[in-house]
Design a protein around this motif. Structure first.
Motif, PDB file in Angstrom:
ATOM      1  N   ARG A  35       0.780  -1.099   0.102  1.00  0.00           N
ATOM      2  CA  ARG A  35      -0.003   0.253  -0.010  1.00  0.00           C
ATOM      3  C   ARG A  35       0.698   1.212   0.088  1.00  0.00           C
ATOM      4  O   ARG A  35       1.771   1.432   0.684  1.00  0.00           O
ATOM      5  N   ILE A  36       0.670   2.290  -0.945  1.00  0.00           N
ATOM      6  CA  ILE A  36       1.189   3.489  -1.019  1.00  0.00           C
ATOM      7  C   ILE A  36       0.665   4.397   0.197  1.00  0.00           C
ATOM      8  O   ILE A  36      -0.508   4.788   0.250  1.00  0.00           O
ATOM      9  N   GLU A  37       1.633   4.731   1.000  1.00  0.00           N
ATOM     10  CA  GLU A  37       1.075   5.735   2.051  1.00  0.00           C
ATOM     11  C   GLU A  37       1.072   7.235   1.662  1.00  0.00           C
ATOM     12  O   GLU A  37       0.275   7.913   1.975  1.00  0.00           O
ATOM     13  N   SER A  38       2.099   7.383   0.640  1.00  0.00           N
ATOM     14  CA  SER A  38       2.149   8.894   0.335  1.00  0.00           C
ATOM     15  C   SER A  38       3.165   9.147  -0.931  1.00  0.00           C
ATOM     16  O   SER A  38       3.919   8.014  -1.038  1.00  0.00           O
ATOM     17  N   VAL A  39       2.934   9.699  -1.860  1.00  0.00           N
ATOM     18  CA  VAL A  39       3.724  10.118  -3.134  1.00  0.00           C
ATOM     19  C   VAL A  39       4.229  11.560  -2.904  1.00  0.00           C
ATOM     20  O   VAL A  39       3.556  12.545  -3.056  1.00  0.00           O
ATOM     21  N   GLN A  40       5.510  11.681  -3.013  1.00  0.00           N
ATOM     22  CA  GLN A  40       6.167  13.000  -2.779  1.00  0.00           C
ATOM     23  C   GLN A  40       7.041  13.584  -4.116  1.00  0.00           C
ATOM     24  O   GLN A  40       7.968  12.636  -4.552  1.00  0.00           O
ATOM     25  N   ARG A  76       5.171  -0.539 -13.177  1.00  0.00           N
ATOM     26  CA  ARG A  76       4.533   0.734 -13.522  1.00  0.00           C
ATOM     27  C   ARG A  76       5.201   1.893 -13.222  1.00  0.00           C
ATOM     28  O   ARG A  76       5.259   3.141 -14.274  1.00  0.00           O
ATOM     29  N   LEU A  77       6.034   1.939 -12.092  1.00  0.00           N
ATOM     30  CA  LEU A  77       6.675   3.162 -11.914  1.00  0.00           C
ATOM     31  C   LEU A  77       7.856   3.490 -13.045  1.00  0.00           C
ATOM     32  O   LEU A  77       7.877   4.386 -13.501  1.00  0.00           O
ATOM     33  N   VAL A  78       8.688   2.510 -12.900  1.00  0.00           N
ATOM     34  CA  VAL A  78       9.510   2.529 -14.138  1.00  0.00           C
ATOM     35  C   VAL A  78       9.315   3.064 -15.482  1.00  0.00           C
ATOM     36  O   VAL A  78       9.911   3.728 -16.269  1.00  0.00           O
ATOM     37  N   ALA A  79       8.148   2.242 -15.959  1.00  0.00           N
ATOM     38  CA  ALA A  79       7.446   2.713 -17.335  1.00  0.00           C
ATOM     39  C   ALA A  79       7.028   4.166 -17.273  1.00  0.00           C
ATOM     40  O   ALA A  79       7.216   4.791 -18.372  1.00  0.00           O
ATOM     41  N   HIS A  95      14.122   8.251  -8.412  1.00  0.00           N
ATOM     42  CA  HIS A  95      13.027   8.178  -7.375  1.00  0.00           C
ATOM     43  C   HIS A  95      13.593   7.090  -6.226  1.00  0.00           C
ATOM     44  O   HIS A  95      14.618   6.611  -6.251  1.00  0.00           O
ATOM     45  N   GLU A  96      12.919   7.099  -4.986  1.00  0.00           N
ATOM     46  CA  GLU A  96      13.348   6.138  -3.941  1.00  0.00           C
ATOM     47  C   GLU A  96      12.180   5.796  -3.195  1.00  0.00           C
ATOM     48  O   GLU A  96      11.009   6.448  -3.119  1.00  0.00           O
ATOM     49  N   VAL A  97      12.064   4.554  -2.908  1.00  0.00           N
ATOM     50  CA  VAL A  97      11.056   3.769  -2.256  1.00  0.00           C
ATOM     51  C   VAL A  97      11.360   3.520  -0.729  1.00  0.00           C
ATOM     52  O   VAL A  97      12.643   2.725  -0.626  1.00  0.00           O
ATOM     53  N   ASP A 110      12.094  12.724  -7.580  1.00  0.00           N
ATOM     54  CA  ASP A 110      12.978  13.709  -7.651  1.00  0.00           C
ATOM     55  C   ASP A 110      13.258  14.390  -9.106  1.00  0.00           C
ATOM     56  O   ASP A 110      13.529  13.426  -9.743  1.00  0.00           O
ATOM     57  N   VAL A 111      12.697  15.532  -9.310  1.00  0.00           N
ATOM     58  CA  VAL A 111      13.025  15.891 -11.055  1.00  0.00           C
ATOM     59  C   VAL A 111      14.110  17.124 -10.757  1.00  0.00           C
ATOM     60  O   VAL A 111      13.880  18.039 -10.106  1.00  0.00           O
ATOM     61  N   THR A 112      14.836  16.855 -12.138  1.00  0.00           N
ATOM     62  CA  THR A 112      15.899  17.872 -12.262  1.00  0.00           C
ATOM     63  C   THR A 112      15.365  18.493 -13.690  1.00  0.00           C
ATOM     64  O   THR A 112      15.220  17.765 -14.541  1.00  0.00           O
TER      65      THR A 112
END
Length: 568
Positions: A35-40, A76-79, A95-97, A110-112
């Motif tokens: 379960r995903i608790e949050s997406v930052q 799905r995340l990598v795609a 990304h980090e999980v 994290d976006v650059t």
């Protein structure tokens, strides 16, 4: 079909009908389907144009299509990250999980941004393993995972494997029992996964992998050395979407083939493949992909709809030929609430239920499931949480009403030493009552997961799964360091009904509802994002119901486990 059976033969038939292939309690991919608790989402070098920053963050979230209480998928995340690489303003995405405070995961992206006039903006970085190729929104990556596990038992099956495994098709040779027994098992998985754009808004993707597994030593069911090689993933799909002029986000994802699928935290459906017997690796549980899984996923802002058809990859010796179809809806409300609803039915199955007078078919089973979670504190903050789930099963061909429900109350002490999270969960899965004509025994279908979701008791689950069961769980989640997690649990188990046909043959008719207690501790150490270690120790004490069923006082069942996993 109605008939009358001798009780001894009926108990054996019911034991064969039990869900034997859901015994493993380890999820060796630590974050998969959690379960995903949050997406930052964070921009490491934000632009002076705040409107641009907001637009990029919104586009990242829309492309990820990952929301609190939805299930995490690395594939799905990598795609999604590959699709983001085509956004003109984005230089790179990382990304980090990590583990969340309440048993889920926190996804950090994290976006650059590209800098105007920067030479680096026009130079594509060389892909790093496991990425093999990446350009213009296309990505080809390898998957390589290996695991080695040690497992030991003292007094397995409370020393009465002769009774508890009587007629069990998994029992071949000499199983574990009285005294100490141990074995080694492991697996290697290798595969290729890719995604490529068909247009500016539509992408095609797919994946395939193979698992080789083996076991040696005196396992719970056998002392035979076994090995097995077979296809795991083999699926294709299409994903796309758009944003309206008003900013509404729509994403669709269609896929078919051998793949994994779960609903919520797995009370109804998570174990879409079976392990053990000739496939080996009973406890490390490497196989999750169903034989045929067809999925149609649609997301509109915070709403998600899934239509599914699941034909699980069951072990041939106990293949019930079950197929499950249904819909799943998830959304959020008032910022702090996550809601879920599932409706499913079983159009085909050779599985059976038994009463003292009848044999009933699983085919025609229906279920409605409702889920709610309230967690007002932000990620990393202190505060309470409440989770509840309620499901009702009926049948199209005979009178049936079975209930499964749970309530969990907890609190996150984020600022205290070791950041403890304490919780209590009550769960009930109804049993069939002998004095009614209605069938009331809960069918666990493809329930399971791990010892923190619906594998209730590391040892106890092996003899009494999620049916005719009342379980009380006290749990703590402790973090001495950011990469170390300790999870102690205390369980109290009771039967819902004295009639237990469909469970372990030695416990088909109970004289007491007191099943027993269990105390266990699981420890996890994440060396880095690719290497983890996990171990447990568990002590399970038989209650009156088990002692009476086995005809003697039982010494505690103690188990130990340790594994190391390396995955890319």
């Amino acid at each position: 079909m109605r008939s009358t059976f001798p009780l001894s033969r009926l108990a054996l038939l019911c034991g064969l009908a039990a869900p034997l292939a859901t015994l493993a309690q380890v999820k060796t991919e630590p974050f998969a389907n959690q379960r995903i608790e949050s997406v930052q989402v964070a921009i490491s070098n934000p632009s002076a144009d705040s409107a641009l920053n907001s637009r990029i963050e919104d586009q990242v979230r829309r492309t990820l299509a990952a929301y609190p209480s939805s299930s995490f998928s690395e594939d799905r995340l990598v795609a999604a990250l590959a699709r983001l690489s085509r956004v003109p303003e984005i230089q790179s995405v990382a990304h980090e999980v990590r583990n969340g405070a309440t048993g889920g995961v926190v996804l950090q992206v994290d976006v650059t941004l590209k800098q105007a006039g920067s030479a680096a903006a026009s130079v594509a970085a060389a892909p790093q393993f496991p990425n093999l190729y990446q350009a213009n929104g296309s990505l080809l990556r390898a998957k390589l995972e290996t695991l080695g596990m040690y497992y030991g038992n003292h007094n397995a099956w409370f020393g009465r494997d002769d009774l508890m495994l009587n007629g069990n098709p998994f029992a071949v040779g000499k199983p574990a029992g009285k005294g100490y027994s141990q074995w080694l098992e492991g697996f290697v998985q290798a595969g290729l996964y890719g995604i490529t754009p068909l247009s500016d808004t539509v992408y095609a993707y797919g994946g395939a992998s193979v698992i080789a597994s083996g076991s040696v030593g005196q396992e719970l069911f056998t002392d035979k050395t076994r090995s097995h090689v077979a296809m795991e993933d083999a699926f294709v799909g299409l994903v796309g979407g758009n944003v309206s002029a008003q900013g509404d986000r729509f994403v669709y994802n269609l896929s078919a083939g051998r793949q994994r699928f779960s609903i919520g935290e797995g009370m109804l459906l998570v174990n879409t493949a079976s392990n053990g017997l000739n496939r080996a690796a009973l406890q490390s549980n490497p196989r999750w992909a169903g034989d045929q899984v067809w999925l149609a996923r649609f997301a509109y802002n915070d709403w998600k709809l899934e239509a599914f058809h699941v034909d699980p990859d069951e072990i041939p010796e106990v293949d019930s030929k079950t197929q499950i179809q249904g819909i799943n809806v998830e959304t959020t409300a008032l910022n702090d609430f996550s809601l879920g609803f599932t409706a499913l039915h079983v159009p085909k199955s050779q599985g059976s239920y038994y009463t003292t007078t009848s044999q009933l078919k699983r085919e025609g089973l229906r279920a409605l499931d409702f889920r709610v979670r309230w967690q007002p504190a932000p990620t990393g903050g202190a505060g309470p949480f409440i989770a509840a789930e309620f499901a009702r099963q009926t049948h199209s061909k005979f009178d049936m009403q079975a209930l499964g429900y749970s309530t969990e109350l907890g609190y996150v002490f984020a600022k205290a030493a070791w950041s403890p999270t304490l919780s209590y969960r009550y769960a009930r899965f109804t049993g069939d009552k002998a004095d009614t004509t209605r069938f009331e025994r809960w069918d666990p279908l493809l329930s399971g997961g791990n010892g923190e979701t619906w594998v209730q008791g590391i040892n106890h689950f092996k003899i009494f799964q999620d049916s005719n069961l009342i379980a009380h769980r006290l749990q703590a989640r402790l973090k001495p360091q950011a990469n170390i997690e300790l999870v102690p649990q205390y369980w109290i188990f009771q039967a819902d009904s004295l009639t237990n046909l469909g469970g372990n043959p030695a416990l088909s008719m109970l004289q007491s509802k007191q099943l027993g207690t269990e105390l266990n501790l699981t420890a996890k150490y994440f060396l880095n994002r690719n290497i983890m270690f996990q171990g447990h120790v568990a002590a399970t004490y038989a209650g009156k119901a088990i002692d009476q069923g086995l005809g003697s006082h039982s010494s505690p069942w103690i188990s130990t486990m340790f594994f190391v996993r390396i995955g890319y």
